[in-house]
Design a protein around this motif. Structure first.
Motif, short mmCIF file in Angstrom:
data_model
loop_
_atom_site.label_atom_id
_atom_site.label_comp_id
_atom_site.label_asym_id
_atom_site.label_seq_id
_atom_site.Cartn_x
_atom_site.Cartn_y
_atom_site.Cartn_z
N VAL A 45 -3.27 2.90 11.35
CA VAL A 45 -2.62 2.27 10.51
C VAL A 45 -2.67 0.65 10.64
N ARG A 67 7.76 1.27 3.54
CA ARG A 67 7.62 2.85 3.97
C ARG A 67 9.11 3.25 4.49
N ALA A 120 0.39 5.24 1.42
CA ALA A 120 -0.56 5.79 2.37
C ALA A 120 -0.23 7.27 2.69
N GLU A 171 -4.58 8.92 4.28
CA GLU A 171 -4.29 9.03 5.60
C GLU A 171 -4.74 10.39 6.39
N ARG A 212 0.94 -1.06 0.00
CA ARG A 212 0.01 0.02 0.00
C ARG A 212 0.95 1.15 0.04
N TYR A 252 -2.23 7.63 14.84
CA TYR A 252 -1.63 7.17 13.62
C TYR A 252 -1.21 5.65 13.72
N SER A 276 -0.83 11.46 3.38
CA SER A 276 -1.57 12.22 3.97
C SER A 276 -1.87 13.50 3.24
N1 GLU Z 1 0.74 8.61 6.14
C1 GLU Z 1 2.12 8.32 6.60
C2 GLU Z 1 3.11 9.50 5.70
O1 GLU Z 1 2.59 10.02 5.06
C3 GLU Z 1 2.52 6.86 5.95
C4 GLU Z 1 2.10 5.92 6.89
C5 GLU Z 1 2.78 4.41 6.85
O2 GLU Z 1 3.36 4.12 5.91
O3 GLU Z 1 2.55 3.80 7.64
O4 GLU Z 1 4.14 9.34 6.17
#
Ligand code: GLU
Length: 286
Positions: free
Chosen positions: A205, A219, A8, A42, A6, A201, A10
């Motif tokens: 998550v 990530r 993700a 997110e 995934r 968070y 924000s």
């Molecule tokens: N939303 C987070 C960001 O933009 C990523 C979160 C994740 O990958 O667990 O950094």
């Protein structure tokens, strides 16, 4: 097994080169193994999330040549699932109310007998000011933050570990084990529900990675220290632990990590200047 990764982001600013690299890692890994990469927005921080940034995310990702299954999971549409998970942890006696603000925490953590404050995934490791001796009972409070009682949580969870196929910032890889003592001193009683969002968070998550059946989480290194918290929450909530793959961060010329406000490196800026998606790949070394 068909893998599911995934991406993700924000929607709190433009996607920049760091996001492009993170997206390439997630989408390329899925594609190389015949799986899919899902998209998740997110946006639990509704004070910072904007629909126009969300629209820009879709637009930039499509321009980069990336596609994902519908529907996209938007965290602000999933608040009920977070409340349920929080209720489970509360009923298990693993959460407690906390009324401290940042200043209280900084002051308590820097009291002379405490030594230098330890930094965890969310900043200063909570000194335990509001931690009760026995688990609180009654309905889940909503007028304050809820923290995880780390000692109790580790005792309940049993062994906590995850598999890292990339590496942490110090080269950590392979089987990563969270020891009880380390959890208390280096992570501490993290916030599971913030007073302002009713979730966090970490909690969101973990609930979402399970809801989207993510098998491989990719990530940046910056989130490596949060992963033991996620593996612990997965055990406490009876959710599977995905494989984790942390990757390098894209830095600016001065070696600093790119930030959302760094518009100069926004994908939209490069697009406007006539760059191609291949140019973006080349710039991030992907
Ligand atoms: N939303 C987070 C960001 O933009 C990523 C979160 C994740 O990958 O667990 O950094």
């Amino acid at each position: 097994m068909t893998i599911r990764t995934r991406f993700a982001p924000s929607p709190t600013g433009p996607l920049h080169l760091g996001h492009a690299y993170a997206a390439f890692v997630a989408f390329d890994m899925a594609q190389a193994q015949g799986g899919r990469c899902l998209l998740r927005i997110e946006d639990i921080d509704q004070t910072r999330a904007r629909p126009e940034w969300e629209a820009q995310i879709y637009d930039d990702l499509h321009w980069l040549g990336l596609t994902w299954p519908q529907p996209v999971l938007r965290q602000s549409d999933n608040m009920k699932a977070y409340a349920q998970a929080i209720d489970t942890l509360w009923q298990s006696g693993l959460l407690y109310p906390c009324h401290c603000n940042r200043r209280d925490i900084a002051q308590a953590a820097s009291a002379p007998q405490e030594g230098a404050p330890m930094l965890g995934p969310d900043g200063i490791v909570y000194p335990g000011t509001c931690r009760p001796d026995t688990p609180p009972t009654g309905p889940v409070p909503t007028d304050c933050a809820l923290r995880l009682d780390m000692a109790r949580a580790m005792e309940r969870a049993g062994p906590v570990s995850f598999t890292e196929t990339g590496s942490g910032p110090k080269g950590e890889t392979g089987r990563i084990v969270l020891a009880t003592g380390t959890a208390q001193t280096t992570i501490g009683d993290v916030v599971i529900a913030r007073r302002d969002f009713g979730t966090s968070y970490h909690l969101s998550v973990v609930v979402d990675d399970a809801a989207q059946a993510i098998s491989h989480v990719t990530r940046g290194h910056d989130l490596f220290s949060a992963t033991p918290v996620h593996a612990l929450l997965q055990r406490l909530l009876g959710l599977p632990t995905p494989v984790y793959h942390h990757h390098r961060l894209i830095r600016d010329d001065g070696g600093k990590r790119l930030a959302k406000r760094d518009d100069a490196r926004a994908i939209a800026t490069f697009r406007a200047d006539g760059a191609s998606p291949q140019d973006i790949r080349r710039m991030v070394g992907s």
